[in-house]
Structures are given as C-alpha cells and as structure tokens.
Scaffold this active site. Structure first.
Site, PDB file in Angstrom:
ATOM      1  N   TYR A 154      -7.838 -23.770   1.283  1.00  0.00           N
ATOM      2  CA  TYR A 154      -7.782 -24.946   0.420  1.00  0.00           C
ATOM      3  C   TYR A 154      -8.814 -25.986   0.849  1.00  0.00           C
ATOM      4  O   TYR A 154      -8.606 -26.759   1.786  1.00  0.00           O
ATOM      5  CB  TYR A 154      -6.387 -25.570   0.433  1.00  0.00           C
ATOM      6  N   HIS A 186      -2.133 -14.379   3.722  1.00  0.00           N
ATOM      7  CA  HIS A 186      -2.539 -15.026   2.479  1.00  0.00           C
ATOM      8  C   HIS A 186      -3.346 -14.079   1.602  1.00  0.00           C
ATOM      9  O   HIS A 186      -4.455 -13.673   1.966  1.00  0.00           O
ATOM     10  CB  HIS A 186      -3.378 -16.268   2.815  1.00  0.00           C
TER      11      HIS A 186
END
Length: 328
Positions: free
Chosen positions: A54, A138
């Site tokens: 992110y 992830h």
C-alpha cells in the site's frame, strides 16, 4: 472484541483498512491520514490492517506514526508478506499499481522463508513497532507452491516463537483461501470483495469451511472498492470502473435501501458482518469523514423488510445469513 481463531488476538467488529492512507488512487496528506486514524480510534475501532504494497510502504509509515502515542496493548495491527520492496532510482509514479506515490521502489514477489522474515522486519521498521499481532500471506495467487511450501511454515514458526500472535492469508479469491483453511492451521483469512451484496462467492465453500475449522474470517472490500458506497457512473468495482449491469444492480439496491429508510452503505456493512464465521469487517477509508460515516453506518440497524425485498427480487440468496438470523 472478537478473537482470531484460537490465537487470543482481539479484533474490533469494524476495522480500519489502511490502503487509502497509502494514497490508493489519489493523494492523501499526512494530516488527513492521521486524522482518519484518530477518527477510527475515537469511533472505537481497535484493529488496523496495512501492507508494504500500500503506497510502497507509505501506509505502514503513516499508520505507525498515527498510532505511536496510543497504548500498545489496546490495539491490534496486521501487515502482510509476499512482496519485498526493493529501492530503485526514483522516476515516475506508482499509479500503474494503484497508488499515487513516487516510484521509489519496485515490488518483488517472494514467499520464501527468508523473504517472509525480511518483509516482516522491514514492516516493523516502517511501523516503528517491535511486533505486529497478525501477519497475512498477501495475494499468493500465482505463487501457491512457494506460499504453501515455504511461506506458511515460516509464519507458523514465527507464531510458535511468539514473534506474531496470529497468522493467515489475505486474497481477493476464495478457492485458495479455502485451501488454506482446510490444509493448514491458519488462525484467520482475509477475504476481500467476495462476500458482499454484489458477490457471495465465499458463501459456497470458504465460510462453511471456516466455521467447521474454527478459523476466523475478516471481510474486506464490503463496498467492492466503491460501487456499494456510492453507485454512480464511473464508480469502481474491484478497482476498475464498474460495468453497466453491476451499476444497475447497485443502483437498484440503493433505491430499495432508501425506500426502507436505510442506506446502501449500512446494508453492505451489515450483510458482510452477519455470517457467524466473520469476526470483523475491514472498512478502507482515507479521511476522518469517511471513517465516521462507516462507524455510523455500521451501527445502524437495517430493517428486516429490506432483506425480505431482496429475497423476493432474487437479489440475495436465501441461504445467506442476515443480521439477527442464523443460517437456515
């Protein structure tokens, strides 16, 4: 507060997704990011989720700074592994990967044991913490072999050593998450976008498997990246502009919600939270106003007549548990 699997790690029923403060799609100032986290805290949110992906680490740095003066025992932080950030000579931006930040690093997929540890160590540095509570693999979609063979055992070892409290996997699909639930001893899975008013893919196998195994489920993307928050031309669904059929469906849901005196946002959050395997709904926000709105909507009861009309119109499967109603 709910607990993740058998780990004892607590999470609030509504949690804060920190991709937005990593400049997802558009730029957010440091001040706006800190105000968003402050608003989450004031609203009672105590679980915060981030990732190196992110904003090329920006989300982790901002979240760590915003939480720095909070009592560490009073909140839960999760981050993710699988993408190492390698520095490059600055040039251009990261918008191709969805973030309005300078392209100071590039992402390197790595679900090896060494990669997991290196990623976690780097995240701790950016967060300014000596531990995180939850670590997810992830998006291992295209790296299943390494994720199951090396990444998961590495997380299991970190958990057994007490370095992290709970481990899991976070993805935008259900098939591999179901495999993690059935074949490993993960505490939790984070399922993004696959259990919403527009997509109930997790209802078939993932959620029943999690219930059977006692594995906790976090639902991310309850608004499907924007369409269920504000359905309009140009709204995004799974991070791309929504097509006409999806937009029409979302607008119909909004019209029914408003006719019954509620909002589509309240209904979307309530639906994602209602399954008994779900312990928290992760709401992404980039401003204090968005956080406060999510908290208000999450607390808002949705009239039973709304759900009845969705069933009558075939807009929701009757097998899906609703607020106040168990599975049939």
């Amino acid at each position: 507060m709910n607990l993740l699997g058998g780990s004892g790690v607590p999470v609030s029923a509504l949690s804060f997704g920190a991709a937005g403060i990593g400049n997802l799609f558009t730029e957010v100032t440091d001040e706006q990011a800190y105000e968003a986290v402050d608003a989450a805290w004031t609203s009672g949110i105590r679980y915060f989720d981030t990732a190196p992906h992110y904003g090329l680490g920006l989300s982790e740095r901002r979240l760590g700074e915003a939480l720095r003066d909070r009592p560490r025992a009073e909140y839960t932080v999760s981050t993710k592994v699988g993408r190492l950030l390698e520095p490059v000579e600055a040039g251009g931006d990261d918008l191709a990967d969805g973030f309005a930040v300078p392209a100071t690093h590039h992402r390197v997929w790595d679900f090896s044991a060494d990669g997991v540890r290196r990623s976690l160590d780097a995240s701790l540095g950016r967060l300014g913490l000596d531990r995180v509570d939850v670590v997810y693999l992830h998006d291992p979609d295209d790296h299943a072999g390494q994720a199951f063979r090396e990444g998961y055992p590495a997380l299991e070892k970190l958990r057994s050593q007490g370095v992290v409290g709970a481990i899991g996997a976070g993805m935008n699909q259900t098939d591999m998450l179901t495999r993690f639930v059935r074949e490993t001893d993960v505490d939790v899975v984070l399922c993004a976008g696959r259990y919403t008013l527009l997509d109930q893919g997790a209802l078939t196998e993932l959620l029943p498997a999690a219930q059977d195994r006692g594995t906790s489920v976090i639902i991310g993307g309850a608004f499907n990246s924007g369409l269920l928050a504000d359905p309009r031309p140009g709204a995004t669904y799974d991070y791309t502009v929504a097509g006409g059929e999806l937009l029409d469906r979302a607008l119909r849901l909004k019209e029914i919600a408003e006719r019954h005196g509620t909002t589509l946002r309240a209904a979307a959050l309530a639906f994602s939270a209602a399954h008994p395997a779900v312990v928290s709904v992760l709401a992404g926000a980039r401003s204090a106003a968005e956080v406060r709105d999510c908290a208000r909507q999450f607390a808002e009861p949705v009239p039973p007549e709304f759900w009845q009309e969705l069933h009558a119109e075939g807009l929701l499967p009757v097998t899906a548990p609703l607020p106040g109603r168990e599975l049939p």
